[in-house]
Scaffold this motif. Structure first.
Motif, mmCIF file in Angstrom:
data_model
loop_
_atom_site.group_PDB
_atom_site.id
_atom_site.type_symbol
_atom_site.label_atom_id
_atom_site.label_comp_id
_atom_site.label_asym_id
_atom_site.label_seq_id
_atom_site.Cartn_x
_atom_site.Cartn_y
_atom_site.Cartn_z
ATOM 1 N N GLU A 277 -7.676 28.969 -4.206
ATOM 2 C CA GLU A 277 -6.827 30.133 -4.474
ATOM 3 C C GLU A 277 -5.960 30.469 -3.256
ATOM 4 N N ILE A 278 -6.549 30.366 -2.057
ATOM 5 C CA ILE A 278 -5.783 30.640 -0.841
ATOM 6 C C ILE A 278 -4.630 29.645 -0.716
ATOM 7 N N HIS A 279 -4.922 28.372 -0.930
ATOM 8 C CA HIS A 279 -3.888 27.355 -0.818
ATOM 9 C C HIS A 279 -2.796 27.568 -1.869
ATOM 10 N N ASP A 280 -3.193 27.859 -3.108
ATOM 11 C CA ASP A 280 -2.212 28.072 -4.174
ATOM 12 C C ASP A 280 -1.291 29.248 -3.854
ATOM 13 N N LEU A 281 -1.880 30.323 -3.326
ATOM 14 C CA LEU A 281 -1.080 31.500 -3.007
ATOM 15 C C LEU A 281 -0.102 31.201 -1.874
ATOM 16 N N LEU A 282 -0.574 30.483 -0.855
ATOM 17 C CA LEU A 282 0.306 30.116 0.249
ATOM 18 C C LEU A 282 1.421 29.192 -0.225
ATOM 19 N N TYR A 283 1.101 28.285 -1.121
ATOM 20 C CA TYR A 283 2.109 27.365 -1.639
ATOM 21 C C TYR A 283 3.215 28.123 -2.369
ATOM 22 N N GLU A 284 2.810 29.068 -3.215
ATOM 23 C CA GLU A 284 3.802 29.827 -3.975
ATOM 24 C C GLU A 284 4.651 30.716 -3.068
ATOM 25 N N ARG A 285 4.060 31.207 -1.977
ATOM 26 C CA ARG A 285 4.803 32.090 -1.058
ATOM 27 C C ARG A 285 5.915 31.351 -0.328
ATOM 28 N N THR A 286 5.794 30.035 -0.198
ATOM 29 C CA THR A 286 6.768 29.292 0.602
ATOM 30 C C THR A 286 7.777 28.537 -0.253
ATOM 31 N N ILE A 287 7.811 28.813 -1.532
ATOM 32 C CA ILE A 287 8.811 28.156 -2.376
ATOM 33 C C ILE A 287 10.213 28.543 -1.892
ATOM 34 N N GLY A 288 11.043 27.540 -1.610
ATOM 35 C CA GLY A 288 12.409 27.787 -1.190
ATOM 36 C C GLY A 288 12.584 28.118 0.269
ATOM 37 N N ARG A 289 11.518 28.030 1.072
ATOM 38 C CA ARG A 289 11.659 28.302 2.502
ATOM 39 C C ARG A 289 10.647 27.470 3.274
ATOM 40 N N PRO A 290 10.880 27.204 4.550
ATOM 41 C CA PRO A 290 9.971 26.341 5.317
ATOM 42 C C PRO A 290 8.582 26.957 5.464
ATOM 43 N N LEU A 291 7.584 26.091 5.643
ATOM 44 C CA LEU A 291 6.197 26.558 5.776
ATOM 45 C C LEU A 291 6.025 27.482 6.973
ATOM 46 N N ASP A 292 6.717 27.195 8.079
ATOM 47 C CA ASP A 292 6.512 28.001 9.280
ATOM 48 C C ASP A 292 7.259 29.331 9.241
ATOM 49 N N ALA A 293 7.959 29.601 8.118
ATOM 50 C CA ALA A 293 8.610 30.911 7.978
ATOM 51 C C ALA A 293 7.627 31.979 7.542
ATOM 52 N N ASP A 294 6.454 31.555 7.067
ATOM 53 C CA ASP A 294 5.448 32.504 6.595
ATOM 54 C C ASP A 294 4.579 32.940 7.775
ATOM 55 N N PRO A 295 4.415 34.239 8.016
ATOM 56 C CA PRO A 295 3.614 34.698 9.162
ATOM 57 C C PRO A 295 2.114 34.595 8.902
ATOM 58 N N VAL A 296 1.640 33.367 8.730
ATOM 59 C CA VAL A 296 0.227 33.114 8.440
ATOM 60 C C VAL A 296 -0.281 32.027 9.370
ATOM 61 N N GLU A 297 -1.461 32.241 9.948
ATOM 62 C CA GLU A 297 -2.109 31.232 10.796
ATOM 63 C C GLU A 297 -3.522 30.983 10.292
ATOM 64 N N ILE A 298 -3.884 29.718 10.134
ATOM 65 C CA ILE A 298 -5.260 29.332 9.813
ATOM 66 C C ILE A 298 -5.701 28.359 10.896
ATOM 67 N N ARG A 299 -6.673 28.771 11.723
ATOM 68 C CA ARG A 299 -7.063 27.974 12.884
ATOM 69 C C ARG A 299 -8.571 27.716 12.878
ATOM 70 N N PRO A 300 -9.010 26.603 12.248
ATOM 71 C CA PRO A 300 -10.431 26.233 12.355
ATOM 72 C C PRO A 300 -10.729 25.659 13.729
ATOM 73 N N GLY A 301 -12.005 25.487 14.025
ATOM 74 C CA GLY A 301 -12.403 24.940 15.312
ATOM 75 C C GLY A 301 -12.044 25.825 16.472
ATOM 76 N N THR A 302 -11.928 27.123 16.236
ATOM 77 C CA THR A 302 -11.505 28.058 17.276
ATOM 78 C C THR A 302 -12.572 29.142 17.460
ATOM 79 N N ALA A 303 -13.178 29.162 18.621
ATOM 80 C CA ALA A 303 -14.217 30.142 18.923
ATOM 81 C C ALA A 303 -13.639 31.265 19.778
ATOM 82 N N VAL A 304 -13.977 32.507 19.419
ATOM 83 C CA VAL A 304 -13.601 33.656 20.240
ATOM 84 C C VAL A 304 -14.687 33.850 21.285
#
Length: 460
Positions: A277-304
Motif C-alpha cells: 500500500e505504501i509503494h502504491d501510494l507513492l507511485y500514484e503521488r509521482t505520476i507526471g513528476r520525478p520521484l525526487d520531487a516528492d518530499p519523502v525519505e525511506i532509509r533502512p539500515g539507519t540507526a539513531v
C-alpha cells in the motif's frame, strides 16, 4: 459473630488484555471453578492509539478468544457477529483478517458481559499467606484470596535510550499513542517515523494519506537493513504452533535468546500488504513528476544513536548507516517512535518477588504449563501470559496461540483435562529425530557444535 471470609478463588487474573480475557472466557464454562480477573482501567482497551482507519489484524478471525480450543464456546467471534446481527455482512465481506477496530469491539463485547471480569479494580499488592496456602490480593480497595495467580498485564512501549534526552517532549512519542497524539503534529513540516515493524509501517502510511499533500517532508528510518515483509508462508507460520513452542522451550537458554533475535521477520516485520500500500501510494503521488520531487525519505539500515533538541528548534537525530558506517544528522520537527514493546513486572508483585526463582537476567523461569518457578515455600501457582518470549519463543505475543495457552493454564490449575488439546499441530518436525544408532546398533557419531567447528578451523 465475625462474618466468614468468602470462599477463595481458584484462579485470580491480574490485568485484562486479550490473553487474560481468553482465559476468563474459557474458564467461564468450567463448572465449579471460581475465577476473578481484575483490571485497573475502567473498560477494556486494546491498542487504542493504533486503531488507524484501514488497519487490519495480522491473524485470521479464528484467533479469537476461544475458537482454536472450543469453537462451540458462546464467547467466539462468530457468536459475537450473531449477537450483533452481522453474520451475513461478514460472510459477504469475505475477509479472513478483521479490522482492528472490530477485534477491539469484539473483545469489549465479551469483557462487558463476562461475570468474572472486574474493571476499575487495580491490583496494588500481592502477598503469600503460607498458613493458608493462598495468595492475598488487594484490588480496587477489596481483598481477595486465591490459590493461583495469573499475570496478564501486557507489555509497555519501549523508548530507545538514544531518545532519553527528549523523553516527555510533546512532539516525540511512542506509536502506542499515535491517534491520541496525532494532533500534535499540526504545524510540523518535517515528521520522522522510527521503526520497521507493522506499527511503523501503519503510521507512515497514515501520514502519507493525511499529510502527503501539504508539503510536509515525511521520513521513515529503520535500523533493519531492508523493509522485509513478515514471514507469512503457510509452513513458515508453523512457528506459531504448540509444536514449535515445545521444541523452543527444550533448547538451552543461550540458543533461545539467539533465536528470538534472529527470527525478527517472524514477529516484528510489517505485512507485505501494508508495504505494498505504501509503494502504491507513492507511485500514484509521482505520476507526471520525478520521484525526487516528492518530499519523502525511506532509509533502512539507519540507526539513531542520539537524539537532541536542535539549536534552532526541532530535533537533531545523529544517525549511522549500517553498511557503510557513515554518520549523518537528520533535522526534523517531530518524531513517532514505533520501537516496540517489552514485558513488564507489575509493582504489585514486589511483596512476593523474593519467593520467585528468577533467571540470571532477572526474568521469569517459565515451564511448559506457563507456571513460573518459585521457592518451595510458595506453593500456589503463579502463571504468566505474554511474559515468556525468552522461554516459549515467537508465538508468545501471537493471538493465534492465546486460546491454547489459556487452555494449558486451565488444565494445569484444575489438575485435569478441562480442554482436550491436539497432540500435533504442525507438519514441520522442528526437533532432530530420536534415533541415535545405525542398523545393527552402531552409534551415530555426534557432530561438533557450530562454535566448536569454528574454533577447530582457526589456526593456532
Amino acid at each position: 459473630m465475625d462474618n466468614p471470609q468468602p470462599e477463595p478463588y481458584d484462579l485470580l487474573g491480574v490485568g485484562i488484555g486479550p490473553f487474560n480475557l481468553s482465559l476468563a472466557a474459557l474458564a467461564d464454562r468450567v463448572d465449579g471453578l471460581r475465577t476473578l480477573f481484575c483490571e485497573a482501567r475502567e473498560e477494556f482497551r486494546w491498542h487504542h492509539g493504533m486503531l488507524v482507519d484501514g488497519a487490519r489484524m495480522q491473524v485470521p478471525f479464528l484467533a479469537d478468544l476461544v475458537s482454536l480450543v472450543d469453537p462451540t464456546n458462546p464467547w467466539s467471534f462468530l457468536n459475537y457477529l450473531r449477537e450483533q446481527q452481522r453474520l451475513f455482512p461478514f460472510y459477504f465481506a469475505e475477509r479472513f483478517q478483521l479490522a482492528r477496530r472490530e477485534y477491539d469491539h469484539y473483545c469489549r463485547w465479551a469483557a462487558e458481559r463476562l461475570p468474572n471480569c472486574r474493571f476499575g479494580a487495580p491490583v496494588t499488592a500481592v502477598h503469600w499467606e503460607p498458613e493458608e496456602g493462598l495468595y492475598r490480593v488487594t484490588a480496587g480497595g477489596a481483598v481477595h484470596r486465591a490459590a493461583n495467580l495469573v499475570l496478564g498485564v501486557g507489555t509497555e512501549p519501549v523508548l530507545p535510550e538514544a531518545f532519553a534526552a527528549l523523553r516527555g517532549h510533546p512532539r516525540v512519542w511512542h506509536s502506542d499513542g499515535y491517534l491520541t497524539n496525532r494532533h500534535r503534529l499540526d504545524g510540523a513540516k518535517d515528521v520522522t517515523v522510527v521503526g520497521s515493524g507493522q506499527s511503523g509501517a501503519e503510521v507512515f502510511l497514515d501520514l502519507l494519506r493525511t499529510r502527503g499533500t501539504d508539503g510536509t517532508r515525511l521520513r521513515w528510518l529503520t535500523r533493519t537493513r531492508a523493509l522485509a515483509p513478515m514471514e507469512y508462508s503457510k509452513l513458515g507460520l508453523e512457528h506459531f504452533t504448540p509444536d514449535y513452542t515445545r521444541h523452543f522451550h527444550a533448547l538451552p537458554g543461550e540458543v533461545r535468546d539467539r533465536l528470538v533475535r534472529e527470527q525478527w521477520q517472524l514477529h516484528k516485520a510489517a505485512s507485505a500488504e501494508t508495504l505494498a500500500e505504501i509503494h502504491d501510494l507513492l507511485y500514484e503521488r509521482t505520476i507526471g513528476r520525478p520521484l525526487d520531487a516528492d518530499p519523502v525519505e525511506i532509509r533502512p539500515g539507519t540507526a539513531v544513536t542520539e537524539a537532541l533538541a536542535g539549536p534552532c528548534g526541532g530535533f537533531e537525530l545523529l544517525c549511522r548507516q549500517g553498511d557503510s558506517g557513515a554518520a549523518h544528522v537528520v533535522r526534523t520537527e517531530a518524531v513517532v517512535l514505533a520501537t516496540g514493546y517489552r514485558a513488564v513486572r507489575p509493582a504489585a508483585l514486589d511483596p512476593v518477588a523474593e519467593l520467585v526463582d528468577w533467571d540470571e537476567q532477572g526474568r521469569f523461569k517459565v515451564d511448559l504449563d506457563h507456571r513460573v518457578a518459585t521457592r518451595p515455600e510458595l506453593t500456589g501457582g503463579l502463571y504468566v501470559q505474554n511474559a515468556e518470549l525468552h522461554t516459549h519463543g515467537v508465538g508468545t505475543p501471537d493471538l493465534g496461540l492465546g486460546a491454547h495457552r489459556a487452555a494449558v493454564i486451565l488444565n494445569a490449575v484444575t489438575g485435569r483435562t478441562v480442554h482436550r488439546l491436539p497432540d500435533r499441530t504442525a507438519w514441520t518436525s522442528f526437533a532432530p529425530p530420536v534415533h541415535t544408532a545405525r542398523p545393527g546398533g552402531v552409534p551415530v557419531p555426534a557432530l561438533p557444535r557450530p562454535q566448536e567447528a569454528n574454533r577447530a578451523a582457526v589456526p593456532h
